[in-house]
Write a protein that holds these residues in place. Structure first.
Motif: not given
Length: 333
Positions: A90-115
């Motif tokens: 439950f600590g990983n759920l996001i309440t301020n959902y309107k702060d995020f965009s699909i572009r953020d998600v894509a960047r996060i995924f690329w960060e993961g792949l880079s790791f």
């Protein structure tokens, strides 16, 4: 089920300028060890998750040993969109959902792949919301994706999608039973009148006065409520509205022309959510400037959800893409 792995991301700046001090990125891998085989990234849809193959895998008909995306040959990686709740923390759920965009998600995924020390991938594939993330991933790193395969989706949120996101958001924020009620509305976007009418034919449920269609919809609402979190639904729904690969970048043709890999756009002929006409226009507009863009269409009475139903058709479309890679490997070996 394959074990969930986690990557810790720190000091991530969102597209809107806000800073997230910490984002846990959960993922699963299937098939060959990372670094030993071509990589396929699979992006999940709105209520999906990283469990794409094996026990309870939602895409078992496509991904697995001797399947079209053959785990005997490929490394398959599936990330969970942060906040989708699949880690059950439950600590990983996001309440301020309107702060995020699909572009953020894509960047996060690329960060993961880079790791994971993955600099390029054989394919990025996803349906619906996952396909929109795939478009954005290819634009962010236009030389790193050899095959972009967006299914039943679009590169932008149309007015129709934005309107339905608003309706879903209103239900999720105002209903006494938000997840179940929002799901009732969503299911009718994911199917067609013809599909529903053919299946239920105005029949009643057992000996009651309840119609079978009413019972079917109610059960979908209950099932989703039992496995999904309200904050996750709000976030995933909102992300659909933020889809636009041209935002702050320029016109569509200029943006997509930079993508070096093959683009395989797969639509559903009866999709009432991401309508096929939009996808056809996308491909036709690209053909004069790109030789390696292709349009494929699933024929189905079932509408948007056909990418999760018509597995034989989807397999026929995907087979030349993935089999060619395997054949090339065996010839060179």
């Amino acid at each position: 089920m394959k074990k969930l792995e986690k990557i810790d991301l720190f000091d991530f700046r969102l597209e809107n300028g806000k800073q997230r001090p910490y984002i846990p990125l959960f993922y699963q891998t299937f098939g060959q060890p990372i670094g030993s085989a071509p990589t396929v990234v699979v992006n999940h849809a709105l209520t999906g998750n990283s469990n794409v193959s094996g026990e309870n895998g939602w895409w078992n008909d496509v991904i697995g040993a001797e399947k079209i995306i053959d785990t005997n040959y490929f490394t398959v990686i599936a990330f969970n969109i942060p906040g989708n709740g699949y880690d059950d923390n439950f600590g990983n759920l996001i309440t301020n959902y309107k702060d995020f965009s699909i572009r953020d998600v894509a960047r996060i995924f690329w960060e993961g792949l880079s790791f994971l020390k993955i600099n390029d991938v054989f394919a990025v594939i996803g349906g619906s919301l996952g396909g929109a993330v795939a478009w954005e991933m290819a634009v962010l790193k236009p030389n790193a994706v050899h095959n972009l395969i967006p299914i039943a989706t679009d590169w932008k949120a149309t007015d129709w999608v934005i309107a339905n996101v608003l309706i879903q958001d209103q239900i999720l924020n105002n209903s006494d039973d938000p997840i179940a009620d929002a799901r009732l509305h969503a299911m009718l976007l994911y199917r067609t009148p013809q599909s529903v009418n053919q299946r239920f034919q105005r029949n009643k449920f057992q000996d009651s006065s309840v119609f079978q269609i009413e019972n079917w919809l109610a059960n979908h609402g209950i099932k989703l409520k039992n496995r999904f979190r309200l904050s996750a639904y709000k976030l995933m729904n909102h992300l659909l509205k933020t889809n636009d690969i041209t935002r702050d970048r320029g016109n569509f043709l200029t943006v997509v022309n930079d993508i070096q890999g093959n683009i395989h756009v797969i639509a559903v002929d009866t999709d009432y959510f991401f309508i096929p006409e939009e996808n056809r226009e996308t491909v036709e507009s690209l053909k004069p400037i790109k030789e390696n863009v292709f349009y494929h269409e699933i024929q189905s009475i079932h509408g948007h959800d056909a990418f999760l139903i018509e597995f034989e058709q989807l397999a026929q479309i995907l087979a030349p893409i993935f089999n060619k890679q395997k054949q090339n490997h065996y010839v060179s070996a």
